[in-house]
Design an enzyme around this catalytic site. Structure first.
Site, PDB file in Angstrom:
ATOM      1  N   SER A 223       0.836  -1.200   0.000  1.00  0.00           N
ATOM      2  CA  SER A 223       0.000   0.000   0.000  1.00  0.00           C
ATOM      3  C   SER A 223       0.871   1.250   0.000  1.00  0.00           C
ATOM      4  CB  SER A 223      -0.916  -0.002   1.221  1.00  0.00           C
ATOM      5  OG  SER A 223      -1.718  -1.166   1.254  1.00  0.00           O
ATOM      6  N   PRO A 224       0.322   2.382  -0.413  1.00  0.00           N
ATOM      7  CA  PRO A 224       1.100   3.631  -0.383  1.00  0.00           C
ATOM      8  C   PRO A 224       1.563   3.966   1.024  1.00  0.00           C
ATOM      9  CG  PRO A 224      -0.892   3.903  -1.701  1.00  0.00           C
ATOM     10  CD  PRO A 224      -1.007   2.574  -1.027  1.00  0.00           C
ATOM     11  N   THR A 229       9.923   2.626  -1.471  1.00  0.00           N
ATOM     12  CA  THR A 229      11.055   3.400  -1.982  1.00  0.00           C
ATOM     13  C   THR A 229      12.184   3.440  -0.964  1.00  0.00           C
ATOM     14  OG1 THR A 229       9.534   4.755  -3.274  1.00  0.00           O
ATOM     15  CG2 THR A 229      11.744   5.611  -2.946  1.00  0.00           C
ATOM     16  N   GLU A 445     -22.553   8.995  23.707  1.00  0.00           N
ATOM     17  CA  GLU A 445     -21.217   8.410  23.870  1.00  0.00           C
ATOM     18  C   GLU A 445     -21.138   7.579  25.140  1.00  0.00           C
ATOM     19  OE1 GLU A 445     -19.491   8.575  21.335  1.00  0.00           O
ATOM     20  OE2 GLU A 445     -20.587  10.189  20.346  1.00  0.00           O
TER      21      GLU A 445
END
Length: 664
Positions: A223-224, A229, A445
């Site tokens: 994945s990015p 790199t 909540e």
């Protein structure tokens, strides 16, 4: 909001460097361009001057022909010079004059009668050099402009007249920032697979003695932001060899054949520096499946791919050149590119697990002054699904937050704030909520939190807040003790009950008619989870262990890799009934828990109204009747009890305490 928040996507792996606009090297191209354009303007001005100023070489004032005849009759003309197009001369006063003649046969006799000296000058045409200058100057000007434009274009494509076919690969040396495997954390399996490449580059004879051959290409898939790199640069840093980098889009141009030419030139450069590594980022830009286009298949992209295949495994050996490529779309690559002999090794670079995230955080935290209360494990637990780039961004956001507060150290509070900002968005301080809206948000909540506390299979609560962020007016965050790779039935039922806790709390406290639209995200999550349980995971006794989910295969140019699911109307109705029954079961479970512990619901909602944010430990202490240790912010607001009539309030729909889809 649930603990199962998993954030897809991320930034890239590359680290860029930039210079200021006032640097010396950047000023030279501007000066050259300015001088060229100044030269062009001067040449144009000279050309206009030469063309329009040919008649200005003759001195004197221009007078009408009639005035010239009057001066002849008055005897004030001393001498004249007659040509075909001009009469010039000198007056007795010494002034020069000139005039344009007409056909007058009496002029010469009249001049002789007055005794005026007459001379004649033959008509002289322009010289050969002037004619050549006049005719060639526009052409030379056009050629100069064209040469200037081509030179500007060739700065990015290579030098020389045929620079378009030159490779754009850039060689990175060790002076430009050496990266080693010590800088890569969280992807140990991928690093071990590539360690073999490093050993081959250091000592090729070690493998050659036993007849082994190193893989010609390694494809990094992930994945990015996962570090593809960075991992490729670490290979070059460990091996100490030249590292050529190029993007897949750099091969494709508007001119036919340019991509193939650049591939050939890239391998020629690599041969001169062998052994070396050639890294092609986003190779799917040129490596897509051939024959799937809309044209005749002989386009520029396919020619580039054909040349790349030939260079990687052709008759000519490219010894010492290792191709490392990266992509996040391996499904669209051409099969010929992935066969043995080319990219015969695929290295998966996954998103890091909790231990990997801890290591990645420790790498990035080395550059940040930390306070003693910072715990990398707690941060890693709260960031499931984060990539390496996401974690780097988290640390950077925490440092920026501390800098805005003028702090000298980055504390855990800044990391928590940065995590909330990255996951949920910035805090909406300008949003003004009424007291009724705050009460409804607090009970919503608190309903999520109370159900989570009493569900044994639920993950522990990390914190609860009613501070608006992004599209949510509040959230309950749960953190898993460890990363989960599979989910059990009991945990799914627990998550369903927790997701319905907010809606049930609103109905219990404010009544059936006062339930708001704030649970839309909760309902969406619960429905999706129940659908997966029935159609994917076979957790319905009536439907059975049969897959009825729609295919999720990659679609390429309209063709799906899977066939659509076919089912009868009766089966579809059964699936819908089972999904509704599972969701209703979660709602009933939440209603049972909140009815039994309504006092805890009131207690927690009141604390949220007073303090706005509570940690998991503080919630446990509050439920146990202990002091939570917060500074008293003033008198506690009046908390409505069950059955109290409260004016009708509406909240915008959003993910109030919505857990993210499991397995996302």
């Amino acid at each position: 909001m649930s603990d199962d928040n998993k954030r897809a996507g991320g930034s890239g792996d590359n680290n860029g460097q930039g210079g200021g606009p006032g640097n010396g090297p950047r000023a030279n191209p501007w000066m050259k361009s300015l001088l060229i354009w100044v030269g062009v303007l001067v040449t144009l001005a000279l050309f206009v001057t030469v063309i329009d100023g040919r008649g200005s070489q003759q001195g004197g004032n221009t007078i009408p022909y009639s005035a010239f005849l009057d001066k002849v009759d008055e005897g004030t003309v001393k001498d004249v010079n007659i040509s075909r197009d001009l009469i010039s001369g000198t007056l007795t006063s010494g002034d020069k004059f000139r005039s344009y003649p007409i056909q007058d046969p009496t002029l010469v006799p009249k001049l002789r009668e007055k005794g005026i000296a007459i001379s004649a000058k033959p008509e002289e045409g322009p010289s050969v050099w002037m004619v050549l200058l006049y005719n060639s100057l526009p052409f030379l000007l056009f050629m100069g402009i064209a040469f200037f434009v081509l030179r500007q274009m060739q700065k990015n494509t290579g030098s020389g007249a045929m620079g378009f076919g030159k490779s754009r690969a850039k060689m990175l040396t060790q002076k430009e920032g050496k990266v080693t495997f010590d800088d890569v954390a969280g992807i140990d399996e991928a690093r071990e697979e590539l360690q073999e490449v490093v050993e081959f580059l250091k000592d090729p004879t070690k493998f050659a003695r036993l007849g082994g051959k190193i893989p010609k290409g390694a494809l990094l898939v992930g994945s990015p932001g996962t570090g593809k790199t960075l991992l490729a640069r670490a290979i070059a840093g460990e091996a100490g060899v030249p590292f050529f980098t190029i993007s897949g889009s750099d091969f494709v141009e508007m001119f036919v054949g340019v991509g193939a030419s650049r591939v050939r030139d890239m391998f020629e450069q690599a041969k001169k520096s062998a052994p070396c590594i050639v890294f092609i980022d986003e190779i799917d830009a040129v490596g897509r499946h051939r024959g799937a286009g809309l044209g005749n298949g002989n386009d520029e992209r396919e020619q580039t791919l054909n040349q790349l295949l030939v260079e990687m495994d052709g008759f000519e050996a490219n010894e010492g050149i290792i191709i490392v490529a990266a992509t996040n779309r391996p499904d669209v690559l051409d099969p010929a590119l992935l066969r043995p002999g080319r990219f015969d090794r695929q290295v998966v670079v996954p998103r890091p697990d909790i231990e990997g995230r801890i290591k990645i955080l420790e790498v990035h935290m080395k550059k940040v002054p930390l306070a003693p209360d910072v715990d990398a494990r707690v941060i890693a637990r709260g960031t499931p699904g984060f990539s390496g780039a996401d974690l780097a961004n988290l640390v950077n956001e925490a440092a920026l937050t501390a800098a805005r507060k003028s702090k000298r150290l980055v504390a855990m509070a800044e990391f928590e704030e940065a995590k909330d900002k990255v996951m949920m968005g910035a805090e909406r301080k300008s949003m003004v909520m009424t007291e009724d809206e705050k009460r409804m948000t607090a009970y919503h909540e608190a309903g999520h939190a109370i159900v989570a506390l009493h569900e044994p299979a639920s993950d522990p609560i990390h914190k609860a807040t009613i501070i608006p962020r992004g599209r949510a007016l509040g959230m309950v965050m749960r953190l898993p003790e460890r990363d989960s790779y599979s989910y059990h039935r009991d945990k799914m039922y627990a998550n369903l009950a927790v997701s319905m806790g907010g809606r049930v709390a609103e109905e219990i406290i404010f009544g059936y008619d006062k339930v708001s639209s704030g649970a839309s995200g909760d309902i969406q999550y619960a429905t999706g989870l129940a659908r997966d349980m029935v159609t994917k995971w076979g957790m319905s006794d009536k439907v059975g262990p049969v897959e009825y989910a729609q295919p999720e295969g990659e679609s390429f140019l309209g063709y799906s890799s899977s066939q659509p699911v076919r089912m009868s109307n009766a089966t579809a109705q059964l699936i819908d009934d089972e999904i509704k029954g599972i969701v209703q079961g979660g709602l009933d479970r939440a209603k049972h828990l909140l009815t039994d512990h309504v006092d805890q619901l009131h207690l927690l909602a009141g604390a949220l109204l007073e303090y706005e944010t509570l940690s998991g430990e503080e919630i446990k202490k509050l439920i146990a009747g202990e002091e939570i240790g917060k500074i008293d912010a003033g008198p506690k607001p009046t908390v409505p009890r069950a059955g109290t009539s409260i004016p009708k309030t509406r909240r915008p729909s959003g993910p109030f305490g919505t857990p993210s889809p499991l397995g996302a």
